[in-house]
Structures are given as C-alpha cells and as structure tokens.
Design an enzyme around this catalytic site. Structure first.
Site, mmCIF file in Angstrom:
data_model
loop_
_atom_site.group_PDB
_atom_site.id
_atom_site.type_symbol
_atom_site.label_atom_id
_atom_site.label_comp_id
_atom_site.label_asym_id
_atom_site.label_seq_id
_atom_site.Cartn_x
_atom_site.Cartn_y
_atom_site.Cartn_z
ATOM 1 N N GLN A 139 -6.007 -5.368 5.243
ATOM 2 C CA GLN A 139 -5.866 -6.936 4.838
ATOM 3 C C GLN A 139 -6.055 -7.736 6.222
ATOM 4 O OE1 GLN A 139 -4.297 -9.383 2.620
ATOM 5 N NE2 GLN A 139 -3.917 -7.237 1.916
ATOM 6 N N LYS B 250 -11.882 -6.680 -0.294
ATOM 7 C CA LYS B 250 -11.099 -7.376 0.672
ATOM 8 C C LYS B 250 -12.076 -8.480 1.705
ATOM 9 C CE LYS B 250 -6.500 -5.371 -0.882
ATOM 10 N NZ LYS B 250 -5.536 -4.641 -0.227
ATOM 11 N N ASP C 208 -3.512 0.461 8.633
ATOM 12 C CA ASP C 208 -4.183 0.489 7.308
ATOM 13 C C ASP C 208 -4.344 -1.137 7.879
ATOM 14 O OD1 ASP C 208 -4.868 -0.652 5.227
ATOM 15 O OD2 ASP C 208 -2.704 0.048 4.723
ATOM 16 N N HIS D 63 2.461 -1.238 2.900
ATOM 17 C CA HIS D 63 1.832 -1.283 0.883
ATOM 18 C C HIS D 63 2.045 0.300 0.100
ATOM 19 C CE1 HIS D 63 -1.354 -1.059 -1.926
ATOM 20 N NE2 HIS D 63 -1.665 -1.991 -2.111
ATOM 21 N N CYS E 106 2.292 -4.462 -4.668
ATOM 22 C CA CYS E 106 2.574 -3.056 -4.207
ATOM 23 C C CYS E 106 2.853 -2.521 -3.244
ATOM 24 C CB CYS E 106 0.914 -2.548 -3.959
ATOM 25 S SG CYS E 106 -0.069 -2.286 -5.482
HETATM 26 C C1 LIG Z 1 -4.745 -3.523 -0.753
HETATM 27 C C2 LIG Z 1 -4.481 -2.634 0.393
HETATM 28 C C3 LIG Z 1 -4.555 -1.860 0.460
HETATM 29 C C4 LIG Z 1 -5.576 -1.088 -0.729
HETATM 30 O O1 LIG Z 1 -6.394 -1.570 -1.104
HETATM 31 P P1 LIG Z 1 -7.335 -0.282 -2.145
HETATM 32 O O2 LIG Z 1 -8.733 -1.424 -2.279
HETATM 33 O O3 LIG Z 1 -6.549 -0.334 -3.269
HETATM 34 O O4 LIG Z 1 -7.501 0.940 -1.582
HETATM 35 C C5 LIG Z 1 -3.885 -0.952 1.091
HETATM 36 N N1 LIG Z 1 -3.424 -1.363 2.144
HETATM 37 C C6 LIG Z 1 -3.053 -2.205 2.164
HETATM 38 C C7 LIG Z 1 -2.686 -3.008 3.810
HETATM 39 C C8 LIG Z 1 -3.725 -3.797 1.418
HETATM 40 O O5 LIG Z 1 -3.441 -4.878 1.322
#
Ligand SMILES: *Cc1c(COP(=O)(O)O)cnc(C)c1O
Length: 406
Positions: free
Chosen positions: A201, A224, A198, A121, A364
């Site tokens: 997800q 999320k 990260d 992302h 993104c």
């Molecule tokens: C949604 C997402 C982000 C960004 O999250 P925010 O809540 O917009 O800060 C970063 N990495 C991954 C893999 C995502 O799915």
C-alpha cells in the site's frame, strides 16, 4: 507538478462509462489502473519477444531474458537495493510473505516470538499464523488506538530477546495509516529480530529506500502501482536470503539435479522456481519507469491535496464518520467511512449506479473491523490520476445514498 490532463490521457480506461455515467475510479487501494505505456509493453512483448527465459540459446530467448533482467535492475534501482540478486520477482505481496514465512520454519522453535500489528491485511497475518502452527512460536500483536494508529510503547514492551521477527505494513490498506516503520525496524534490530515490511500500500505513493530503512524484507505488488496483476517483488537482504531454504522446487532454481542429490542455484534463482510471469515482470519495470517519470514527490503531494479536499467535504455530511487517523499527516489517500445506521454495501451499490467505484466490506482486514465493532466500511482510495471534480461526484453520490437509505 502533476499535469492532470496529460496524465489522464495515458489511462484509456478512464474514458469509459459505467451505468451510463463517466467512470470515477476510487478503488485504487485494491488495484490501480494501467497506463498506455505499460499496455504497449505487454502488447510488444507478445508481438515480438515471447519466449522462455534463462535457458534458450536462440535469439528470442536471449532477448526476452535481457528484457526481464533489465526489469529486475529497474526495480533494484527503484527500491535502492544493494544487489540485483536481492530482488526476487514473485507473483505478488502474498507470495513474497508466504515465501519468507515458509523459510522461517527451520529457524524458529517453541520459545520464539513473532510480532504483527493490529492493522494488517490478512496476507500479513495468516501465513505467520501457519508458521506459528508449524513451529510452536507465539504470535504477539501490537495494539492500536481508536484513531487506527499503532501504540508504540506497547510495541516496545512486546520486544525481547525471544522476538525473532516483526512484520507490519508500511501503510494500512483499510485505514490509510502510515506506520512509523523506521522506529519499528530500529527497535526490532536492537533485540536482534528481523523485520518484514508489507509495502503493497506504500509503493503506489512513495519510493522506499530499503538500504536507508535497513529493512530485512520488503514486499509489494505491481498491480497496485500501475503494473499488471500476478507479479510483485520481494526484497531480501543477502544475508537473510542466504539463510532461508528454497520455497518451491522445480526448474530454474537448481544447480545440479540427480536422484541422489540436488544442489540449488544461487540468488535470486534459488527462489524463482518454474517459468515466471515474464511479460508481467517486464511490464512491472515499465510501470516503475512510468511512475518515476511523473515523480513520487509530485504524486504524493497531489494525492494529499485530494485527501484533504475529500476529507473536509465528507466530514460536513451529518452522520458520516471517518475511521482512521484524524491527523492527515499520518495517512495516505485512503478514506474509510460509514454513514450512521447504513450498511456500507448499500452505499457502495448506489455509488456504482452513478459510475463511482469504491470498495465496501472488511478490505481483507477483519481484525480491524472487529476492533471498531463494525461490519466494514466504504473505502474511497485516490490515485494521482483522480481529480477534485471526481471527488465532488463522490460527495453528491454519498449525499444521495444517505437520502435514499435513511
Ligand atoms: C493488496 C495488499 C496485500 C495483498 O496483495 P496481493 O497483490 O493480493 O498479493 C497485502 N497487504 C496489503 C497492505 C495490501 O494492500
């Protein structure tokens, strides 16, 4: 076992209509829906507890502080962090990554290398590019296969004593690929590099154990995983959080302030300048409780059934291509697809007319789309409150879109 009727009754939004049709919400990878249990906590907070935290002697302030710190403990337990002060409440994944990237400015120089993957992302690319610009460090990229899976021996070849930091997502938001983060972390540690995962997800589907993973930093967003927007978590190992300087200056993060010298507060407050999203933090705790009450084993098993069901039917549509791992064991309930010679945006628009919410575009993750040489995909992402009947609606919607557009 998922009791789907009971679960759906928890989500008021699932009763609404869109364009005269029942809403089919398949944009869960962008944000999840919020159960009544979490909405109630938000209403209760503003109805009964609203006050600033950590500084008031009055009752409301103490009650709000207790609720907020209880939420931190719930989140600590959920991620199995060793200490509650290793759990920083942020405004989300993006904030957490920027905080770490900013902190590494003083720890890197032009001889150092940092490693990202081809599957990221933008949030997990751009802050590190900015770090490299500030420090002169070099950004290396782990390549992927045409199935959207990381090439692990290429990763090992990139690692050296110059590598200071590796940052990859646990699960790709664009393709649903589950990355082998255990191996990624272990190999990075062998050369002395720190690792940031990260988890934006992954956290909607699985419960990560940061101690078992031995990960240095792990970030996620509440929105999320059934919580509100504008709040998230950064787990950092104590030894790393101690090494990093504060990110933002302000109230809450200080010990003593004078115009000659200011000293900083201890963890976690050193990184929590200003009034936080108090209600959001408390609601995040409630969202974690809600998902744990259902159980992550049940959630991921059920979502995998939805993934298998939808994949099999989509692949029967002629000219439809799914981008991402062919082996469904390596992915979560995210399906990125294209219809031959039809722009994803047009498919998304027709599906919306039928009340079906999907994502279209680059998600993104432009480098991934460039790799496949496509402008974007249609992405349907499922949560534990979705049903096979909704997938049937998607399938007939996609067939209809194909007929109208070709
Ligand atoms: C949604 C997402 C982000 C960004 O999250 P925010 O809540 O917009 O800060 C970063 N990495 C991954 C893999 C995502 O799915």
């Amino acid at each position: 076992m998922i009791n789907i009727d009971n679960i759906r009754a928890d989500f008021p939004i699932l009763n609404r209509q869109v364009n005269g049709k029942p809403l089919v919400y398949f944009d869960n990878a962008a944000t999840s829906q919020t159960p009544q249990q979490v909405i109630d906590v938000i209403v209760d907070y503003y109805s009964n507890y609203n006050a600033n935290i950590h500084r008031g002697v009055h009752t409301l302030s103490q009650e709000a502080t207790d609720l907020y710190e209880d939420a931190r403990l719930k989140i600590q337990q959920h991620f199995n962090a060793k200490h509650s002060y290793e759990i920083l409440l942020t405004s989300g994944t993006t904030h957490g990554i920027n905080l770490v990237a900013n902190g590494f400015t003083s720890l890197l120089d032009a001889h150092d290398e940092v490693i990202v993957s081809a599957l990221e992302h933008h949030s997990n690319i751009v802050p590190w590019q900015m770090l490299c610009e500030r420090t002169g460090a070099t950004l290396k990229v782990i390549p992927m296969t045409t199935d959207g899976e990381l090439i692990m021996n290429a990763y090992e070849a990139l690692l050296s004593e110059r590598t200071k930091l590796v940052f990859v997502n646990h699960i790709s938001n664009a393709l649903g690929t589950i990355n082998p983060i255990e191996t990624i972390i272990q190999k990075a540690h062998e050369v002395g590099a720190a690792v940031l995962i990260d988890g934006a997800q992954s956290c909607p589907h699985i419960k990560p154990d940061v101690q078992a993973l031995d990960v240095d930093f792990y970030v996620a967003s509440a929105h999320k995983m059934c919580g509100p927007t504008g709040v998230g978590v950064l787990y950092g190992k104590e030894e790393w959080l101690d090494k990093l300087p504060p990110y933002q200056g302000g109230g809450e993060m200080i010990d003593q302030v004078s115009f000659e010298k200011t000293t900083y507060a201890g963890l976690p407050h050193k990184f929590e300048a200003g009034t936080p999203n108090i209600c959001g933090g408390i609601a995040f705790g409630a969202a974690v409780d809600y998902m744990n009450a259902i159980g992550f084993d049940a959630i991921s098993r059920y979502e995998h059934e939805l993934l298998e069901y939808a994949t099999a039917q989509l692949l029967e549509i002629e000219g439809l291509e799914i981008i991402g791992p062919k082996d469904l064991k390596n992915k979560t309930s995210v399906i990125s697809f294209n219809l031959k010679d039809i722009h994803p945006y047009d498919v998304g628009t027709i599906l919306d007319k039928m009340g079906i919410a999907v994502r279209t575009g680059h998600h993104c993750a432009q480098p991934i789309m460039d790799f496949f040489n496509i402008p974007g995909t249609v992405r349907a992402s499922f949560a534990f409150y979705n049903t096979k009947a909704e997938i049937d609606a998607l399938i007939s919607g996609v067939k209809k879109a194909k007929m109208m557009l070709s």
